[in-house]
Scaffold this motif. Sequence first.
Motif, mmCIF file in Angstrom:
data_model
loop_
_atom_site.group_PDB
_atom_site.id
_atom_site.type_symbol
_atom_site.label_atom_id
_atom_site.label_comp_id
_atom_site.label_asym_id
_atom_site.label_seq_id
_atom_site.Cartn_x
_atom_site.Cartn_y
_atom_site.Cartn_z
ATOM 1 N N UNK A 1 0.833 -1.210 0.000
ATOM 2 C CA UNK A 1 0.000 0.000 0.000
ATOM 3 C C UNK A 1 0.866 1.257 0.000
ATOM 4 N N UNK A 2 0.214 2.401 -0.073
ATOM 5 C CA UNK A 2 0.924 3.680 -0.138
ATOM 6 C C UNK A 2 1.775 3.913 1.100
ATOM 7 N N UNK A 3 1.257 3.557 2.281
ATOM 8 C CA UNK A 3 1.984 3.789 3.525
ATOM 9 C C UNK A 3 3.298 3.008 3.586
ATOM 10 N N UNK A 4 3.377 1.958 2.804
ATOM 11 C CA UNK A 4 4.567 1.125 2.843
ATOM 12 C C UNK A 4 5.710 1.613 1.971
ATOM 13 N N UNK B 1 -8.707 -8.172 -5.457
ATOM 14 C CA UNK B 1 -8.758 -8.723 -4.103
ATOM 15 C C UNK B 1 -10.161 -8.543 -3.519
ATOM 16 N N UNK B 2 -10.746 -7.382 -3.725
ATOM 17 C CA UNK B 2 -12.096 -7.119 -3.204
ATOM 18 C C UNK B 2 -13.115 -8.057 -3.837
ATOM 19 N N UNK C 1 1.411 -1.937 -5.056
ATOM 20 C CA UNK C 1 0.765 -3.134 -5.589
ATOM 21 C C UNK C 1 -0.746 -2.995 -5.694
ATOM 22 N N UNK C 2 -1.392 -2.555 -4.637
ATOM 23 C CA UNK C 2 -2.855 -2.480 -4.638
ATOM 24 C C UNK C 2 -3.395 -1.499 -5.673
ATOM 25 N N UNK C 3 -2.586 -0.521 -6.083
ATOM 26 C CA UNK C 3 -3.027 0.488 -7.045
ATOM 27 C C UNK C 3 -2.709 0.103 -8.487
ATOM 28 N N UNK D 1 -6.575 -9.921 3.054
ATOM 29 C CA UNK D 1 -5.543 -8.900 3.220
ATOM 30 C C UNK D 1 -4.215 -9.431 2.688
ATOM 31 N N UNK D 2 -3.557 -8.664 1.843
ATOM 32 C CA UNK D 2 -2.223 -9.043 1.392
ATOM 33 C C UNK D 2 -1.252 -8.621 2.482
ATOM 34 N N UNK D 3 -0.651 -9.613 3.147
ATOM 35 C CA UNK D 3 0.223 -9.318 4.281
ATOM 36 C C UNK D 3 1.634 -8.921 3.846
ATOM 37 N N UNK D 4 2.008 -9.289 2.651
ATOM 38 C CA UNK D 4 3.336 -8.948 2.158
ATOM 39 C C UNK D 4 3.684 -9.751 0.926
ATOM 40 N N UNK D 5 4.739 -9.361 0.264
ATOM 41 C CA UNK D 5 5.199 -10.095 -0.910
ATOM 42 C C UNK D 5 6.695 -9.875 -1.075
#
Length: 312
Positions: free
Chosen positions: A204-207, A268-269, A251-253, A280-284
Amino acid sequence: MAAITAALVKELREKTGVGMMDCKKALTENGGDLDASIDWLRKNGLSKAAKKADRIAAEGLVAVASDGASGSVIELNSETDFVARNVAFQNTAGEIAKLALTAGDDVAAIKAAKMASGSSVEDHLTNLIATIGENMSLRRAAVVTANPGVVASYVHNAVVDGAGALGVIVGLKSTGDAAKLNELGRKIAMHIAAGAPAVALSVDVDGVDAAIVDKEREVFAAQARQSGKPESIVEKMVEGRIRKFLEEVVLMKQVFVMDPDRTIEKVVADAAAEIGSPIEITGFVRMALGEGVDKGPEEDFAAEVAAATGKA
């Protein structure tokens, strides 16, 4: 007979580059005599590994492993891609990936872990170097977890099941059907492997690392100011470009490579609605073979031969 102390084993190891267990065995066989132990290791082909330790290893395999709620990916390097086709090397990469599920992403911890043979990963690699005749190194490892849920994986250009030139693992946290989650995760992993429209930097953006965003903002601002427009307009231009940049690297965007009409967020939704459980995607982790390795200057073998024969 000299006592086989830890210091003596350490000294022999430093002189030869051979694993601890083999050094201890050599000293035991030779009554603690250091020079005799070095000769013993040479005769048994083990000290060859030390001579290869400074040679660049940028080929090899990326291997993945998963036990459901956790997954790992490791990079095991060799000097040539020929070794990647060696069954012993392939089996080693696969076993190390499985050990990383428990040992974690710390390379030192993985090297100390015991393989099925009973030897440590480090000692096993030392013996494999001596057997195959190339330098090898466990370069890095990563682990992703999703509990409850699954960690799906994908290997691009696999040379054997679970290992190839590029590996991706993706964690999906959910109480939904594991088979459906794994199918979704594999598709997302394929998207990440494709790096389309760009290689994802975070879920996500925060990451996204703030330093990366600041650097991009600085570049965009310099470009925008060249237009001669007022600073207020420049600021809007920069923010617009930042939004576009984040859409490419988050990734989500990102636009899903298999369905350009949907973003990963939408994919995902939709999947969550279908299985009746939040996802929830926890990581990749996306790991490509040899990325970031300085391979040094390209060798011109024809020029070397010409120089050696005086025909240069």
